[in-house]
Scaffold this motif. Structure first.
Motif, PDB file in Angstrom:
ATOM      1  N   SER A   1      36.054  53.956  45.025  1.00 37.59           N
ATOM      2  CA  SER A   1      35.988  54.885  46.145  1.00 37.59           C
ATOM      3  C   SER A   1      34.824  55.838  45.967  1.00 37.59           C
ATOM      4  CB  SER A   1      37.301  55.684  46.235  1.00 37.59           C
ATOM      5  OG  SER A   1      37.208  56.728  47.178  1.00 37.59           O
ATOM      6  N   HIS A   2      34.107  56.115  47.059  1.00 37.08           N
ATOM      7  CA  HIS A   2      32.990  57.052  47.029  1.00 37.08           C
ATOM      8  C   HIS A   2      33.196  58.095  48.120  1.00 37.08           C
ATOM      9  CE1 HIS A   2      28.634  58.210  47.948  1.00 37.08           C
ATOM     10  NE2 HIS A   2      28.847  58.601  46.701  1.00 37.08           N
ATOM     11  N   ARG A   3      33.221  59.357  47.716  1.00 37.21           N
ATOM     12  CA  ARG A   3      33.443  60.469  48.636  1.00 37.21           C
ATOM     13  C   ARG A   3      34.705  60.274  49.480  1.00 37.21           C
ATOM     14  NH1 ARG A   3      27.332  62.017  50.875  1.00 37.21           N
ATOM     15  NH2 ARG A   3      26.531  62.747  48.863  1.00 37.21           N
ATOM     16  N   GLY A   4      35.734  59.718  48.858  1.00 37.31           N
ATOM     17  CA  GLY A   4      37.006  59.542  49.535  1.00 37.31           C
ATOM     18  C   GLY A   4      37.102  58.313  50.412  1.00 37.31           C
ATOM     19  N   ARG A   5      36.035  57.510  50.480  1.00 35.67           N
ATOM     20  CA  ARG A   5      36.040  56.296  51.304  1.00 35.67           C
ATOM     21  C   ARG A   5      36.023  55.065  50.400  1.00 35.67           C
ATOM     22  NH1 ARG A   5      31.847  56.628  56.217  1.00 35.67           N
ATOM     23  NH2 ARG A   5      33.167  54.847  56.802  1.00 35.67           N
ATOM     24  N   THR A   6      36.858  54.109  50.715  1.00 40.30           N
ATOM     25  CA  THR A   6      36.948  52.904  49.900  1.00 40.30           C
ATOM     26  C   THR A   6      35.704  52.047  50.070  1.00 40.30           C
ATOM     27  OG1 THR A   6      39.358  52.879  50.027  1.00 40.30           O
ATOM     28  CG2 THR A   6      38.272  50.797  49.464  1.00 40.30           C
ATOM     29  N   VAL A   7      35.069  51.710  48.945  1.00 42.19           N
ATOM     30  CA  VAL A   7      33.912  50.814  48.946  1.00 42.19           C
ATOM     31  C   VAL A   7      34.354  49.391  48.610  1.00 42.19           C
ATOM     32  CG1 VAL A   7      31.701  50.300  47.820  1.00 42.19           C
ATOM     33  CG2 VAL A   7      32.331  52.679  48.331  1.00 42.19           C
ATOM     34  N   LEU A   8      35.284  49.261  47.656  1.00 43.09           N
ATOM     35  CA  LEU A   8      35.756  47.944  47.243  1.00 43.09           C
ATOM     36  C   LEU A   8      37.245  48.031  46.920  1.00 43.09           C
ATOM     37  CD1 LEU A   8      35.085  44.974  46.362  1.00 43.09           C
ATOM     38  CD2 LEU A   8      34.693  45.894  44.058  1.00 43.09           C
ATOM     39  N   SER A   9      38.036  47.125  47.470  1.00 42.79           N
ATOM     40  CA  SER A   9      39.462  47.066  47.170  1.00 42.79           C
ATOM     41  C   SER A   9      39.882  45.613  47.129  1.00 42.79           C
ATOM     42  CB  SER A   9      40.274  47.822  48.235  1.00 42.79           C
ATOM     43  OG  SER A   9      41.657  47.718  47.968  1.00 42.79           O
ATOM     44  N   ARG A  10      40.455  45.195  46.007  1.00 39.20           N
ATOM     45  CA  ARG A  10      40.893  43.802  45.846  1.00 39.20           C
ATOM     46  C   ARG A  10      42.256  43.776  45.165  1.00 39.20           C
ATOM     47  NH1 ARG A  10      37.472  41.773  49.399  1.00 39.20           N
ATOM     48  NH2 ARG A  10      35.360  41.350  48.617  1.00 39.20           N
ATOM     49  N   ALA A  11      43.067  42.803  45.520  1.00 40.20           N
ATOM     50  CA  ALA A  11      44.363  42.598  44.880  1.00 40.20           C
ATOM     51  C   ALA A  11      44.502  41.128  44.520  1.00 40.20           C
ATOM     52  CB  ALA A  11      45.496  43.026  45.805  1.00 40.20           C
ATOM     53  N   TYR A  12      45.030  40.858  43.339  1.00 45.71           N
ATOM     54  CA  TYR A  12      45.195  39.495  42.847  1.00 45.71           C
ATOM     55  C   TYR A  12      46.566  39.341  42.200  1.00 45.71           C
ATOM     56  CZ  TYR A  12      40.081  39.355  43.274  1.00 45.71           C
ATOM     57  OH  TYR A  12      38.794  39.423  43.740  1.00 45.71           O
ATOM     58  N   GLY A  13      47.091  38.143  42.251  1.00 42.48           N
ATOM     59  CA  GLY A  13      48.312  37.820  41.530  1.00 42.48           C
ATOM     60  C   GLY A  13      49.572  38.293  42.226  1.00 42.48           C
ATOM     61  N   MET A  14      50.683  38.144  41.503  1.00 47.33           N
ATOM     62  CA  MET A  14      52.005  38.402  42.059  1.00 47.33           C
ATOM     63  C   MET A  14      52.610  39.682  41.494  1.00 47.33           C
ATOM     64  SD  MET A  14      52.167  35.751  43.985  1.00 47.33           S
ATOM     65  CE  MET A  14      53.878  35.813  44.551  1.00 47.33           C
ATOM     66  N   ALA A  15      53.198  40.480  42.384  1.00 46.87           N
ATOM     67  CA  ALA A  15      53.957  41.652  41.959  1.00 46.87           C
ATOM     68  C   ALA A  15      55.335  41.245  41.461  1.00 46.87           C
ATOM     69  CB  ALA A  15      54.081  42.643  43.110  1.00 46.87           C
ATOM     70  N   ASP A  16      55.897  40.205  42.073  1.00 45.94           N
ATOM     71  CA  ASP A  16      57.227  39.704  41.700  1.00 45.94           C
ATOM     72  C   ASP A  16      57.243  38.207  41.985  1.00 45.94           C
ATOM     73  OD1 ASP A  16      59.897  39.022  41.390  1.00 45.94           O
ATOM     74  OD2 ASP A  16      60.653  40.815  42.396  1.00 45.94           O
ATOM     75  N   LYS A  17      57.036  37.414  40.951  1.00 45.64           N
ATOM     76  CA  LYS A  17      56.966  35.964  41.122  1.00 45.64           C
ATOM     77  C   LYS A  17      58.286  35.394  41.631  1.00 45.64           C
ATOM     78  CE  LYS A  17      53.511  35.395  37.452  1.00 45.64           C
ATOM     79  NZ  LYS A  17      53.213  34.781  36.128  1.00 45.64           N
ATOM     80  N   GLU A  18      59.397  35.918  41.152  1.00 43.04           N
ATOM     81  CA  GLU A  18      60.705  35.375  41.522  1.00 43.04           C
ATOM     82  C   GLU A  18      60.951  35.480  43.020  1.00 43.04           C
ATOM     83  OE1 GLU A  18      65.167  36.858  40.674  1.00 43.04           O
ATOM     84  OE2 GLU A  18      64.133  36.037  38.904  1.00 43.04           O
ATOM     85  N   ARG A  19      60.482  36.563  43.645  1.00 46.50           N
ATOM     86  CA  ARG A  19      60.696  36.757  45.082  1.00 46.50           C
ATOM     87  C   ARG A  19      59.462  36.436  45.909  1.00 46.50           C
ATOM     88  NH1 ARG A  19      63.469  42.582  45.754  1.00 46.50           N
ATOM     89  NH2 ARG A  19      61.830  43.169  44.276  1.00 46.50           N
ATOM     90  N   GLY A  20      58.400  35.971  45.259  1.00 46.04           N
ATOM     91  CA  GLY A  20      57.200  35.579  45.987  1.00 46.04           C
ATOM     92  C   GLY A  20      56.434  36.740  46.595  1.00 46.04           C
TER      93      GLY A  20
END
Length: 407
Positions: A70-89
């Motif tokens: 984040s730069h000056r409160g604005r998101t420049v790059l945001s990525r998410a990968y993988g599972m938070a809970d594999k059992e529930r998908g």
């Protein structure tokens, strides 16, 4: 602390968690240069070097979690990968809450400084001013400042890593008794090696002075005040049922990954955390941990800067350089030689600017956040699986933000 490839966990966290620096979070000091302020370095953009590095790491199974720049409160790059809970998908996403482990320790320092700001605590006061039941030398010689600056001279009592806690009250009682078993092994003012009592005792002081539990105090006076609506000290039952909270995937001796919070009978074989499973804690110990989202950590950084959490002089006290530190361990940001311990976080100079940051790790958990006050950048990395190269990720993040274009 959990599996962090390439760096001994205890050594990394004792050094401060990651790279760091010291300048007032509330703003740049008078006369201090502002290198590259306003520029968006190419390596921080979507498709840039850092983005491609993390994507490749995730594709190889080396990263599960969220990164955000984040730069000056604005998101420049945001990525998410993988599972938070594999059992529930359930997949990880920007709004997923991750456990912070030691990366949550600075909340305790902020809480103490809020009470200092209100005139309810003095940094020069000793432990015995507020608490009973400690050894005479601790009660009469170790000050609040010693505890926050990592220079108490205290040791770490042994922790029962096999115990499965069943309530907030049980956790709180155990942690208080554990902290009172701390011993004075060096003169106050002597730097210590990541002594847990230095975190637990200030949390006890917060409780004694405020009349609230540490968890409630931080949620009300830091999380809510800063607008961190996705942050809390969640209990194990909430961890099990809330799809917005990432489960920790812990690596076993056979190389397999298991959901630690659903398998309390299984333990980490890691030599730095032998026998540990973070799911056994009903709630994180007072002074440590907590759950938060990547955008909430950006909100935390800006709430420190704009006076929401601390008036500027007290924000300056939080990040003021104190104990000189050596180069980062394991080759992490090895070009950094000017680094210091501050209050529950390290601070350092790199590329002509200050950086403050904090990391934490536990089995199935890794977290790191970095604040660049001179150029108003914030970098966040949150993960819920063992095996990632934490030090390398944080170093590459810093290189993307502080590259030669900012010098």
């Amino acid at each position: 602390m959990g599996s962090v490839r390439g760096i001994g966990r205890r050594r990394l966290l004792a050094w401060g968690g990651l790279t760091a620096a010291a300048a007032p979070l509330a703003g740049t000091r008078l006369g201090h240069a502002e290198p590259g302020k306003g520029r968006i370095p190419p390596d921080t953009r979507p498709g840039g070097v850092f983005d491609r590095y993390v994507a490749e790491l995730a594709a190889q199974g080396g990263f599960s979690g969220v990164i955000l720049l984040s730069h000056r409160g604005r998101t420049v790059l945001s990525r998410a990968y993988g599972m938070a809970d594999k059992e529930r998908g359930v997949r990880n996403h920007e709004g997923t809450a991750f456990n912070l482990s030691s990366a949550g320790k600075p909340f305790g320092a902020v809480a103490i400084l809020q009470l200092v700001q209100q005139g309810k605590v003095l940094l020069s006061d000793t432990v015995g001013t507020y608490l009973t039941g400690f050894a005479k030398e601790i009660a009469e010689q170790v000050t609040v400042h010693h505890l926050l600056s990592g220079a108490s001279g205290l040791d770490n009592p042994e922790v029962d890593v096999q115990r499965v806690f069943q309530s907030r009250e049980e956790v709180r009682a155990y942690c208080e008794a554990w902290a009172r078993r701390a011993r004075q092994v060096a003169a106050p003012g002597t730097p210590t090696d990541h002594a847990g009592a230095e975190v637990a005792i200030p949390a006890m002081i917060v409780e004694a002075v405020s009349g609230m539990t540490y968890w409630d105090y931080v949620e009300e006076n830091i999380f809510r005040r800063a607008g961190m609506t996705g942050s809390a000290f969640y209990t194990r039952p909430r961890w099990l049922t809330d799809e917005h909270i990432a489960h920790p995937y812990m690596r076993l001796a056979d190389g397999s990954l298991v959901d630690a919070v659903r398998n309390l009978d299984l333990s980490s074989p890691d030599p730095w955390t032998p026998g540990k499973n973070p799911g056994r804690d009903f709630i994180d110990p007072p002074g440590d941990g907590g759950f938060t989202t990547a955008p909430d950590l950006v909100r935390f950084a800006h709430a420190l800067r704009d006076g929401t959490l601390l008036e500027r002089p007290y924000a300056d006290v939080l990040t003021a350089p104190r104990t000189p530190l050596g180069p980062a361990p394991g080759g992490l940001a090895s070009s950094v030689t000017t680094s210091f311990g501050a209050y529950h976080l390290p601070v350092h100079i790199t590329g002509g600017q200050w950086v403050y940051d904090r990391a934490g790790a536990n089995p199935g958990i890794a977290a790191g956040w970095s604040i660049y006050p001179d150029t108003d950048w914030v970098g966040v990395m949150l993960s819920n699986a063992d095996g990632l190269p934490l030090g390398e990720i944080l170093q590459r993040q810093e290189q993307a933000i502080v590259g030669p274009w900012n010098s």
